[in-house]
Write a protein that holds these residues in place. Sequence first.
Motif, PDB file in Angstrom:
ATOM      1  N   TYR A 299       0.818  -1.200  -0.028  1.00  0.00           N
ATOM      2  CA  TYR A 299      -0.002   0.103   0.059  1.00  0.00           C
ATOM      3  C   TYR A 299       0.944   1.305  -0.104  1.00  0.00           C
ATOM      4  CZ  TYR A 299      -3.747  -3.371   1.327  1.00  0.00           C
ATOM      5  OH  TYR A 299      -4.482  -4.270   1.122  1.00  0.00           O
ATOM      6  N   GLY A 300       0.874   1.902   0.920  1.00  0.00           N
ATOM      7  CA  GLY A 300       1.673   3.188   1.225  1.00  0.00           C
ATOM      8  C   GLY A 300       3.210   3.044   0.827  1.00  0.00           C
ATOM      9  N   ARG A 301       3.756   2.147   1.242  1.00  0.00           N
ATOM     10  CA  ARG A 301       5.298   1.892   0.775  1.00  0.00           C
ATOM     11  C   ARG A 301       5.294   1.665  -0.635  1.00  0.00           C
ATOM     12  NH1 ARG A 301       7.910   2.192   5.625  1.00  0.00           N
ATOM     13  NH2 ARG A 301       9.678   1.630   4.421  1.00  0.00           N
ATOM     14  N   ASN A 302       4.326   1.012  -1.264  1.00  0.00           N
ATOM     15  CA  ASN A 302       4.390   0.626  -2.695  1.00  0.00           C
ATOM     16  C   ASN A 302       5.621  -0.360  -2.926  1.00  0.00           C
ATOM     17  OD1 ASN A 302       3.524   0.650  -5.247  1.00  0.00           O
ATOM     18  ND2 ASN A 302       5.018   2.302  -5.804  1.00  0.00           N
ATOM     19  N   TYR A 303       5.685  -1.100  -2.187  1.00  0.00           N
ATOM     20  CA  TYR A 303       6.695  -2.336  -2.228  1.00  0.00           C
ATOM     21  C   TYR A 303       6.325  -3.495  -2.195  1.00  0.00           C
ATOM     22  CZ  TYR A 303      11.548  -4.437  -1.386  1.00  0.00           C
ATOM     23  OH  TYR A 303      12.753  -5.021  -1.596  1.00  0.00           O
ATOM     24  N   HIS A 304       6.781  -4.275  -3.548  1.00  0.00           N
ATOM     25  CA  HIS A 304       6.080  -5.423  -4.039  1.00  0.00           C
ATOM     26  C   HIS A 304       7.068  -6.714  -4.208  1.00  0.00           C
ATOM     27  CE1 HIS A 304       2.408  -3.029  -4.688  1.00  0.00           C
ATOM     28  NE2 HIS A 304       3.347  -2.098  -5.363  1.00  0.00           N
ATOM     29  N   VAL A 305       6.686  -7.874  -4.416  1.00  0.00           N
ATOM     30  CA  VAL A 305       7.457  -8.996  -4.552  1.00  0.00           C
ATOM     31  C   VAL A 305       8.695  -8.760  -5.608  1.00  0.00           C
ATOM     32  CG1 VAL A 305       7.507 -11.383  -5.087  1.00  0.00           C
ATOM     33  CG2 VAL A 305       5.816 -10.709  -3.719  1.00  0.00           C
ATOM     34  N   LYS A 306       8.081  -8.164  -6.686  1.00  0.00           N
ATOM     35  CA  LYS A 306       8.914  -7.839  -7.979  1.00  0.00           C
ATOM     36  C   LYS A 306      10.196  -7.031  -7.338  1.00  0.00           C
ATOM     37  CE  LYS A 306       9.556  -6.397 -12.705  1.00  0.00           C
ATOM     38  NZ  LYS A 306       8.695  -5.714 -14.151  1.00  0.00           N
ATOM     39  N   ASN A 307      10.162  -6.067  -6.443  1.00  0.00           N
ATOM     40  CA  ASN A 307      11.267  -5.192  -5.909  1.00  0.00           C
ATOM     41  C   ASN A 307      12.383  -6.321  -5.349  1.00  0.00           C
ATOM     42  OD1 ASN A 307       8.590  -3.492  -5.371  1.00  0.00           O
ATOM     43  ND2 ASN A 307      10.415  -2.048  -5.895  1.00  0.00           N
ATOM     44  N   LEU A 308      12.116  -7.349  -5.182  1.00  0.00           N
ATOM     45  CA  LEU A 308      13.114  -8.223  -4.579  1.00  0.00           C
ATOM     46  C   LEU A 308      13.734  -8.721  -5.693  1.00  0.00           C
ATOM     47  CD1 LEU A 308      11.368 -10.735  -2.053  1.00  0.00           C
ATOM     48  CD2 LEU A 308      12.108  -8.702  -1.606  1.00  0.00           C
ATOM     49  N   VAL A 309      13.347  -8.746  -6.836  1.00  0.00           N
ATOM     50  CA  VAL A 309      13.955  -9.101  -8.159  1.00  0.00           C
ATOM     51  C   VAL A 309      15.013  -7.846  -8.527  1.00  0.00           C
ATOM     52  CG1 VAL A 309      13.873  -9.866 -10.521  1.00  0.00           C
ATOM     53  CG2 VAL A 309      12.444 -10.863  -8.839  1.00  0.00           C
ATOM     54  N   THR A 310      14.183  -6.604  -8.753  1.00  0.00           N
ATOM     55  CA  THR A 310      14.761  -5.593  -9.434  1.00  0.00           C
ATOM     56  C   THR A 310      15.836  -5.017  -8.441  1.00  0.00           C
ATOM     57  OG1 THR A 310      13.270  -4.208  -8.502  1.00  0.00           O
ATOM     58  CG2 THR A 310      12.772  -4.898 -10.671  1.00  0.00           C
ATOM     59  N   SER A 311      15.940  -5.259  -7.246  1.00  0.00           N
ATOM     60  CA  SER A 311      16.989  -4.844  -6.170  1.00  0.00           C
ATOM     61  C   SER A 311      18.073  -5.923  -6.245  1.00  0.00           C
ATOM     62  CB  SER A 311      16.341  -4.633  -4.947  1.00  0.00           C
ATOM     63  OG  SER A 311      15.966  -6.016  -4.244  1.00  0.00           O
ATOM     64  N   GLY A 312      17.945  -6.796  -6.752  1.00  0.00           N
ATOM     65  CA  GLY A 312      19.080  -7.851  -6.687  1.00  0.00           C
ATOM     66  C   GLY A 312      18.854  -8.792  -5.443  1.00  0.00           C
ATOM     67  N   SER A 313      18.038  -8.456  -4.461  1.00  0.00           N
ATOM     68  CA  SER A 313      18.066  -9.127  -3.040  1.00  0.00           C
ATOM     69  C   SER A 313      17.676 -10.601  -3.192  1.00  0.00           C
ATOM     70  CB  SER A 313      16.961  -8.449  -2.152  1.00  0.00           C
ATOM     71  OG  SER A 313      17.287  -6.971  -2.038  1.00  0.00           O
ATOM     72  N   ALA A 314      16.783 -10.984  -4.260  1.00  0.00           N
ATOM     73  CA  ALA A 314      16.403 -12.283  -4.569  1.00  0.00           C
ATOM     74  C   ALA A 314      17.813 -13.074  -4.533  1.00  0.00           C
ATOM     75  CB  ALA A 314      15.410 -12.587  -5.442  1.00  0.00           C
ATOM     76  N   ALA A 315      18.525 -12.516  -5.133  1.00  0.00           N
ATOM     77  CA  ALA A 315      19.722 -13.584  -5.164  1.00  0.00           C
ATOM     78  C   ALA A 315      20.420 -13.791  -4.159  1.00  0.00           C
ATOM     79  CB  ALA A 315      20.518 -13.150  -6.480  1.00  0.00           C
TER      80      ALA A 315
END
Length: 654
Positions: A299-315
């Motif tokens: 919601y307000g933070r606008n942080y989604h699962v895809k952000n884990l990918v685009t940030s490189g954090s998922a790896a």
Amino acid sequence: MTARRRRSPGDAGPNPPSPDLTRGAPLRSPSATKRPFRPFRPFRPFLRGGRIGALLAALLLPLTALVVLAPAAQAAGATATYTKVQDWGTGFEGKWTVKNTGTTGISSWTVSWTFPAGTSVASAWDADVTGSGTTWTARNKSWNGTLSPGASVSFGFNGAGPGSPSGCTVNGAACDGSGGGQPGDNPPTAPGTPAASNVTDTSVTLNWTAATDDHGVRNYDVLRDGAVVATVTGTSHTSTGLSAGSTYSYTVRARDTADQLGPPSGARSVTTTGGGGGEPPPGGAGKTSLGYFTEWGVYGRNYHVKNLVTSGSAAKITHINYAFGNVKNGQCVLDDAYAATDKAYTADQSVDGVADTWDQPLRGNFNQLLKLKRAYPHIKILYSFGGWTYSGGFGQAAANPAAFAQSCHDVVFNPKWAGLFDGIDIDWEYPNACGLSCDSSGFSSFKSLMQALRSKFAGKLVTAAITADGTSGGKIDAADYGGAAASVDWYNVMTYDYFGAWANTGPTAPHSPLTSYPGIPIAGFHSDAAIQKLKGKGVPAAKLLLGIGFYGRGWTGVTQSAPGGSATGPAPGTYEQGIEDYKVLRSTCPATGTAAGTAYAKCGSNWWSYDTPATIAGKMSYARSQGLGGAFFWEFSGDTPGGELASAIRAGLG
């Protein structure tokens, strides 16, 4: 929506606010958006396969044709052909076309096929598609099941993975028309859902009620995780060669004397005995790197699962804790169903670049996390229950641990999101002590609860976030964390929020000190004190994860640069006074010094403490030297768009 507060490990004075007090406050109420606008699917002709097209076609048919379309007995002679319409690398669009090649009308159709492991259906249209293991079954909608002789209908789906379908059947017969009975010979019905008994480390006995058929049932196929493992003539089977502490899904389907296959039974999940719980986590040096993903962050933070990918954090991570499920009336329950299972994502917002459709059975965070697991199969995901706001129900849960464990198992392994979660995390703040409310369930209540969860979640991960109060007679001493350690895979030790602007006038202090330092406001309020105390209670070091906050805590009205200064209140923050994300502080108030392994900075009259890549490197060095199992952090959205802090944890763990 109820705002979620996170935690304070020591909480010696008034209950402090915490990192997620207003992070949970959405810009709009989820209940107001439970029926979002559902656009037309792209690249589909307006009348193709829809109700309007079917209605117009029916109106144009001559009256004599309407007689043929009336429901008739199912006949052999149906075929189903598959076409891959397009492939975009990470996914594809497939299409099945069902044709009535017989001489009588068909009133319904069912197409079943097998995909190789790693290939799956993400969403579908013009049919109801379900999966069990590697077997996928499509059934007609209410408006497109009737086919006159020679007529055909198509349905489509978006898939993930490289494989192609095999073993196709339509209404129980081979899709190429080579099998099946005579006109009017129906395929058998579905057998009853198998019951499981005599479960051991390596075997299980299955029994089911018989299917029926107008000409008799010849035998049954037994499927384990979607693959046929046995064909038997009776209604029981003992499956052997299994792994201890592992979970399997069994279904059964009948074959009649004309070799027609019927639909599969309901699925029975079976977990074998044995096994020590969760598996060793993947990653550098076998260390766990775990991050919390907040349900309300969309919601307000606008942080989604895809952000884990685009940030490189998922790896960089090994595990995700999905926060939080609620605890009501002593039971685990889903909290925000809209965010978890219903929120629709467009193609550019989705992990795999495929948009959600209005009629797919699962959307929201859960569907996106499933897509993440397909892209990053090393990641394990746990469902976390409780937290600062939702811990009030644990006392009632402790009165009946077995019932609580069953309720949690039902939520975590709900068939609607099968395959998503690898275990459960309990965030009870705090057993037999005070958090937002006070608990008096007794010293052994936490141990009893974790034992019940371990028994119910055999072969799965069972973890807990726990206090980091290292003081004598403090929260670690209030519950049997040492005795409960045998039932958990690890503890997330909340080594942050020791100090903050809930003490309005100060003194200023780093909120996550690694060690003690001269002038520390409360002795025992630091990470090393908590770790050593837990070790002293018999908790193995490898079952302890060091906590890192991806945020800072701050005061205003401060004149002194070094820790220990007086203040007039909390510093202003984006979502809550006294707290701010690292991604903001790194540029608005860069660190100027360190105290007890944590950075601090004074900017004007504001004073902040927070962790940086440099201080995280020092804390990871400490974790390695102590033989800890790794580290965890609260939470992803506080990091930079490039995943700076998550990268520092991974690099520091080796």
